[in-house]
Enzyme design. Structure first.
Site, PDB file in Angstrom:
ATOM      1  N   ASP A 446       0.860  -1.186   0.000  1.00 28.88           N
ATOM      2  CA  ASP A 446       0.000   0.000   0.000  1.00 28.88           C
ATOM      3  C   ASP A 446       0.893   1.232   0.000  1.00 28.88           C
ATOM      4  O   ASP A 446       1.544   1.545   0.995  1.00 28.88           O
ATOM      5  CB  ASP A 446      -0.899  -0.027   1.245  1.00 28.88           C
ATOM      6  CG  ASP A 446      -1.931   1.082   1.267  1.00 28.88           C
ATOM      7  OD1 ASP A 446      -1.749   2.069   0.531  1.00 28.88           O
ATOM      8  OD2 ASP A 446      -2.909   0.974   2.034  1.00 28.88           O
ATOM      9  N   HIS A 447       0.893   1.959  -1.123  1.00 25.83           N
ATOM     10  CA  HIS A 447       1.816   3.078  -1.278  1.00 25.83           C
ATOM     11  C   HIS A 447       1.422   4.288  -0.437  1.00 25.83           C
ATOM     12  O   HIS A 447       2.177   5.263  -0.369  1.00 25.83           O
ATOM     13  CB  HIS A 447       1.895   3.478  -2.749  1.00 25.83           C
ATOM     14  CG  HIS A 447       3.250   3.961  -3.159  1.00 25.83           C
ATOM     15  ND1 HIS A 447       4.240   4.308  -2.261  1.00 25.83           N
ATOM     16  CD2 HIS A 447       3.797   4.164  -4.383  1.00 25.83           C
ATOM     17  CE1 HIS A 447       5.312   4.704  -2.906  1.00 25.83           C
ATOM     18  NE2 HIS A 447       5.070   4.631  -4.202  1.00 25.83           N
ATOM     19  N   ARG A 448       0.264   4.249   0.210  1.00 23.88           N
ATOM     20  CA  ARG A 448      -0.093   5.345   1.113  1.00 23.88           C
ATOM     21  C   ARG A 448       0.797   5.346   2.345  1.00 23.88           C
ATOM     22  O   ARG A 448       1.104   6.405   2.901  1.00 23.88           O
ATOM     23  CB  ARG A 448      -1.559   5.234   1.551  1.00 23.88           C
ATOM     24  CG  ARG A 448      -2.577   5.444   0.445  1.00 23.88           C
ATOM     25  CD  ARG A 448      -3.978   5.195   0.943  1.00 23.88           C
ATOM     26  NE  ARG A 448      -4.160   3.822   1.417  1.00 23.88           N
ATOM     27  CZ  ARG A 448      -5.285   3.348   1.921  1.00 23.88           C
ATOM     28  NH1 ARG A 448      -6.342   4.142   2.018  1.00 23.88           N
ATOM     29  NH2 ARG A 448      -5.383   2.085   2.313  1.00 23.88           N
ATOM     30  N   VAL A 450       3.529   2.774   2.707  1.00 23.97           N
ATOM     31  CA  VAL A 450       4.825   2.128   2.432  1.00 23.97           C
ATOM     32  C   VAL A 450       5.437   2.818   1.214  1.00 23.97           C
ATOM     33  O   VAL A 450       4.923   2.706   0.105  1.00 23.97           O
ATOM     34  CB  VAL A 450       4.658   0.624   2.162  1.00 23.97           C
ATOM     35  CG1 VAL A 450       6.016  -0.014   1.860  1.00 23.97           C
ATOM     36  CG2 VAL A 450       4.009  -0.068   3.353  1.00 23.97           C
TER      37      VAL A 450
END
Length: 476
Positions: A446-448, A450
């Site tokens: 999850d790029h939010r 990580v």
């Protein structure tokens, strides 16, 4: 409570402990006339998460089974009645309620299975009725069954007529409807309403996919695309399906829950997937050695076990990857424990049970937990609690001969690792091209919460441990 009510006890569909609202009756193990005892399993039901066996909490003789197998029943609805005093002779029990509707109970007294108006479930007592309210379920698409209005002069229906032995389930109470049979006001958040207005989409014509029938942005975009496609596509003559060449299976149970969870995850968490190819020859040798180790006797030892251990080591070295994005409170929740999920394919669909506190387990303990998890999943006995609370997941696509993939996050988790097939390939080892056992790893996160750097470090650490498994010792 009358003597008849005390004698004929009803067992209601319980909440199995995860706040579920309905379950499908898969199989009955008893029939009218059978004797049952307290704690005896009377049926198996399938919730949105798993198949669960239901024990009855009292003794007696089965008087009536209210629903057929394959029927979906709301939590709290009576599903079976039991004569707890069969030696008392014939007596007329209280009239059974209409199919799908719970029987009315006296206000002054409650059955022993209830406390202060709270519904008993398999793990205790649920919330008091005043503390929670569930939004009514939206009506099913298509024509609905309805009873014709009585004609003038027709006799009124009997209020206490006995119900049929096995009635069909009736639809749950619906919200206020408009003339088209849909909710009077479509459920959507203000930004979604503005989007629909900007695109010229009537929300009443949009099929919702969000929880509790809420219309999402994706639903509005899909409706807009459908309108555009309809404008551009010429009308064709309807085709006739050839009988025997198509099969239609209702989407329900585990399959329905998995589909909804994957759609929500894919369109909520911004996924990033990174890949690495690694020489795992030493790891495969270690697997062979561990199979001969007395400490691992009787345990399931395979490459997945060491991949799981490698991921746990990588999480310990990079603990910030083990987190959850809390949208409602706008917080990142960092977790100091790892509940390791293992994606498992079952006859009912994909499920993801998890090993609680996997970070604290030794290698033999982890092997034992993995073995139990796989066996329980294959038997269809995984409980909802075993599939809740996961933090990171592993999916082993290598067992199907697949090299890699882009796995979708399990909802609420920060990362998922795909383990590809291990194959003998030419590889440069100590300056020479040699046949080595190689695999590909793929990490979606999850790029939010990580960043690319953190995700890359986690994946690199997993690969490093599998390339040189002695790091399991030097890094711990």
């Amino acid at each position: 409570m009358t003597a008849v009510e005390q004698r004929f006890r009803e067992f209601k569909m319980p909440d199995v402990g995860e706040g579920l609202t309905e379950a499908e009756i898969l199989k009955w193990f008893v029939a009218p006339g059978d004797t049952v005892t307290d704690g005896q399993v009377v049926c198996e039901v399938e919730t949105a998460k798993a198949a669960v066996e239901l024990p009855i909490p009292f003794d007696g003789v089965v008087h009536e089974v209210r629903f057929d197998e394959g029927t979906t029943v709301d939590v709290g609805t009576p599903i079976i009645s039991v004569d707890t005093d069969p030696g008392a002779g014939e007596a007329a029990p209280q009239a059974a309620p209409a199919a799908g509707k719970p029987a009315e109970e006296p206000a002054a007294e409650a059955e022993p299975a209830e406390k202060e108006g709270r519904q008993a479930n398999l793990v205790g007592y649920g919330a008091a009725p005043a503390s929670t309210k569930r939004r009514p379920r939206k009506p099913l698409p298509g024509p609905q069954r309805s009873e014709p209005a009585p004609s003038a002069g027709a006799p009124a229906p009997q209020e206490h007529a006995p119900a049929p032995a096995r009635p069909e389930a009736a639809p749950s109470p619906s919200p206020e409807l408009n003339g088209s049979g849909r909710p009077a006001r479509p459920l959507a958040k203000p930004p979604v309403r503005k989007l629909a207005k900007d695109l010229g989409i009537d929300l009443e014509a949009v099929t919702p996919s969000g929880p509790d029938g809420i219309i999402t942005r994706e639903d509005v975009h899909a409706a807009a695309e459908a309108v555009q496609t309809a404008r551009e596509t010429p009308v064709a003559a309807p085709s006739r399906a050839v009988e025997g060449r198509e099969r239609r299976v209702p989407v329900k149970g585990v399959r329905k829950a998995t589909a909804q969870a994957m759609v929500n995850s894919a369109f909520t968490a911004p996924h990033v997937t990174e890949f690495v190819t690694v020489d795992v020859t030493r790891t495969m040798k270690l697997v062979a050695d561990l199979k001969q180790d007395p400490a691992m006797a009787g345990l399931r030892v395979n490459p997945l076990l060491l991949v799981a251990k490698a991921l746990l080591v990588a999480i310990r070295r990079n603990p910030d990857v083990n987190a959850t994005w809390d949208e409602e409170n706008q917080e990142i929740v960092y977790k100091d424990y790892v509940n390791l999920g293992i994606a498992a394919a079952t006859p009912r669909g994909l499920i993801v049970p998890n090993i609680k506190d996997a970070h604290a387990k030794t290698l033999p303990e982890l092997a034992s937990a993995l073995g139990e998890l796989v066996t329980t999943a294959r038997e269809g006995k995984t409980t909802p609690a075993e599939m809740s609370g996961g933090t990171v997941t592993i999916t082993n696509v290598g067992v199907f001969g697949i090299d890699a993939g882009t796995p979708i996050l399990n909802p609420g988790e920060s990362a998922i690792l795909a383990f590809g097939a291990v194959k003998l390939q030419p590889w440069i080892h100590k300056g020479e091209v040699k046949p080595r056992q190689v695999t590909t790893l793929a990490l979606s996160f999850d790029h939010r919460l990580v960043d690319g750097e953190l995700g890359s470090k986690v994946l690199a650490d997993v690969a490093a441990v599998l390339e040189r498994p002695k790091r399991l010792i030097t890094w711990t």
